[in-house]
Design a protein around this motif. Structure first.
Motif, PDB file in Angstrom:
ATOM      1  N   GLU A 227       0.824  -1.215   0.000  1.00  0.00           N
ATOM      2  CA  GLU A 227       0.000   0.000   0.000  1.00  0.00           C
ATOM      3  C   GLU A 227       0.859   1.267   0.000  1.00  0.00           C
ATOM      4  O   GLU A 227       1.405   1.664  -1.031  1.00  0.00           O
ATOM      5  CB  GLU A 227      -0.956  -0.019   1.195  1.00  0.00           C
ATOM      6  CG  GLU A 227      -2.083   0.995   1.052  1.00  0.00           C
ATOM      7  CD  GLU A 227      -2.589   1.500   2.394  1.00  0.00           C
ATOM      8  OE1 GLU A 227      -3.608   2.208   2.385  1.00  0.00           O
ATOM      9  OE2 GLU A 227      -1.968   1.234   3.434  1.00  0.00           O
ATOM     10  N   ASP A 228       1.018   1.906   1.162  1.00  0.00           N
ATOM     11  CA  ASP A 228       1.592   3.251   1.216  1.00  0.00           C
ATOM     12  C   ASP A 228       3.040   3.324   0.733  1.00  0.00           C
ATOM     13  O   ASP A 228       3.482   4.363   0.246  1.00  0.00           O
ATOM     14  CB  ASP A 228       1.512   3.804   2.642  1.00  0.00           C
ATOM     15  CG  ASP A 228       0.089   4.189   3.025  1.00  0.00           C
ATOM     16  OD1 ASP A 228      -0.745   4.332   2.115  1.00  0.00           O
ATOM     17  OD2 ASP A 228      -0.185   4.340   4.227  1.00  0.00           O
ATOM     18  N   SER A 229       3.799   2.252   0.880  1.00  0.00           N
ATOM     19  CA  SER A 229       5.224   2.312   0.534  1.00  0.00           C
ATOM     20  C   SER A 229       5.486   2.077  -0.951  1.00  0.00           C
ATOM     21  O   SER A 229       6.642   2.124  -1.379  1.00  0.00           O
ATOM     22  CB  SER A 229       5.997   1.271   1.349  1.00  0.00           C
ATOM     23  OG  SER A 229       5.618  -0.037   0.966  1.00  0.00           O
ATOM     24  N   VAL A 230       4.433   1.846  -1.729  1.00  0.00           N
ATOM     25  CA  VAL A 230       4.612   1.537  -3.155  1.00  0.00           C
ATOM     26  C   VAL A 230       3.890   2.578  -3.997  1.00  0.00           C
ATOM     27  O   VAL A 230       2.688   2.818  -3.806  1.00  0.00           O
ATOM     28  CB  VAL A 230       4.076   0.132  -3.490  1.00  0.00           C
ATOM     29  CG1 VAL A 230       4.253  -0.167  -4.982  1.00  0.00           C
ATOM     30  CG2 VAL A 230       4.774  -0.929  -2.641  1.00  0.00           C
ATOM     31  N   GLN A 231       4.603   3.187  -4.937  1.00  0.00           N
ATOM     32  CA  GLN A 231       3.987   4.156  -5.833  1.00  0.00           C
ATOM     33  C   GLN A 231       2.998   3.467  -6.763  1.00  0.00           C
ATOM     34  O   GLN A 231       3.116   2.281  -7.064  1.00  0.00           O
ATOM     35  CB  GLN A 231       5.067   4.860  -6.660  1.00  0.00           C
ATOM     36  CG  GLN A 231       6.041   5.678  -5.841  1.00  0.00           C
ATOM     37  CD  GLN A 231       7.096   6.353  -6.714  1.00  0.00           C
ATOM     38  OE1 GLN A 231       7.091   6.198  -7.936  1.00  0.00           O
ATOM     39  NE2 GLN A 231       7.979   7.104  -6.079  1.00  0.00           N
ATOM     40  N   ALA A 232       2.029   4.252  -7.229  1.00  0.00           N
ATOM     41  CA  ALA A 232       0.970   3.684  -8.063  1.00  0.00           C
ATOM     42  C   ALA A 232       1.529   2.977  -9.296  1.00  0.00           C
ATOM     43  O   ALA A 232       1.048   1.913  -9.698  1.00  0.00           O
ATOM     44  CB  ALA A 232      -0.010   4.779  -8.484  1.00  0.00           C
ATOM     45  N   ALA A 233       2.559   3.539  -9.907  1.00  0.00           N
ATOM     46  CA  ALA A 233       3.118   2.955 -11.127  1.00  0.00           C
ATOM     47  C   ALA A 233       3.818   1.631 -10.873  1.00  0.00           C
ATOM     48  O   ALA A 233       4.072   0.871 -11.815  1.00  0.00           O
ATOM     49  CB  ALA A 233       4.092   3.937 -11.775  1.00  0.00           C
TER      50      ALA A 233
END
Length: 293
Positions: free
Chosen positions: A199-205
């Motif tokens: 979730e928060d630690s991973v960018q959408a791309a």
């Protein structure tokens, strides 16, 4: 549990749970829209590169109209955990799994272990689209890697799920889901639970790359008996995450941003459905988290 809608009258998620996943179907409507074949010249990249990158790799796959598979590898002399021959063999196996018989692949190697290499190559291939069937388990490749490289000794029976809700959960170590080096270092802290975070630690791309990497890490990395938790994304990404990880050793799913019990039921229903389809008997616990005031 699977009959009718998960939502109750007045639910703040009204209609959304049904939109995210209809339990009467085998697939989630919010998943990727289906294969979009790409032709000769199509290219895709995955992974990370740079002077400070370790335990990872960068791969580019270009489809060609003929000539078979051409795999080139660049690496520094100190990056020796896998030989070039091993890297080329593993890369070719992934391409064959996805029925790619003609392509140019260039790989920059930064001491990635086999699970990270597999994940990066698979991510690039899936970003190409096409009609390739994703292998249900990475077992076929991991089994071969036990012969190919001593690095596959990271596989460990200590990760077997022997406890359920009664486990001690005094310490949680959150690890970004797209960073294999931190996954490998996490067990050294000896936490009760390691949370692979999508979730928060991973960018959408990078969501697609992270969920593939987490799947391979769950199957291959020795977390020294720590509970293996995956924090999934919220809303529609959650069901894509579950499609990727259920059945590969995840013991607990952490659900973020829970605003209604119906949403938790929808997540639970999806997990039950996937377990039944994949003949998974080990229990999978849920940790819903409430983040609103």
């Amino acid at each position: 549990f699977f009959s009718g809608s998960f939502c109750q009258p007045g639910c703040c998620w009204a209609g959304l749970c049904a939109t995210l996943w209809d339990p009467r179907t085998s697939a989630s409507p919010a998943s990727d829209p289906g294969p979009q074949p790409n032709g000769c010249g199509a290219r895709a990249q995955a992974g990370r590169r740079g002077p400070h990158i370790r335990s990872d790799c960068f791969v580019e796959v270009v489809l060609t109209s003929g000539g078979g598979l051409e795999v080139t590898v660049s690496s520094s002399p100190e990056h020796t955990k896998m030989s070039k021959e091993e890297i080329q063999e593993v890369t070719s196996e992934v391409l064959h799994d996805y029925a790619i018989t003609s392509a140019r692949v260039h790989l920059e190697y930064f001491n990635a272990l086999p699970f990270a290499l597999l994940a990066r190559v698979e991510t690039a291939v899936r970003r190409l689209g096409g009609t390739y069937d994703r292998p249900h388990v990475s077992g076929a490749t991991v089994t071969n890697l036990q012969v190919l490289s001593s690095a596959a000794n990271l596989l460990s029976s200590e990760n077997a799920h022997t406890k359920g809700v009664e486990r001690l959960r005094r310490t949680f170590l959150f690890v970004p889901g797209n960073e294999p080096r931190k996954m490998l270092n996490a067990a050294g802290a000896r936490p009760d639970a390691i949370v692979l975070d999508l979730e928060d630690s991973v960018q959408a791309a990078d969501k697609d790359a992270a969920r593939i990497l987490v799947r391979h890490a769950l199957s291959a990395v020795d977390f020294r008996g720590a509970e293996k938790i995956v924090r999934i994304n919220d809303a529609y990404w959650a069901f894509q995450d579950l499609d990727e990880i259920i059945g590969f050793g995840v013991q607990t799913v952490m659900i973020p941003k829970c605003e209604a019990p119906e949403y938790v039921r929808a997540i639970g229903g999806k997990i039950i459905h996937l377990k039944a389809n994949r003949k998974i008997k080990a229990p999978i616990c849920l940790i819903p988290t409430i983040e609103s005031p």
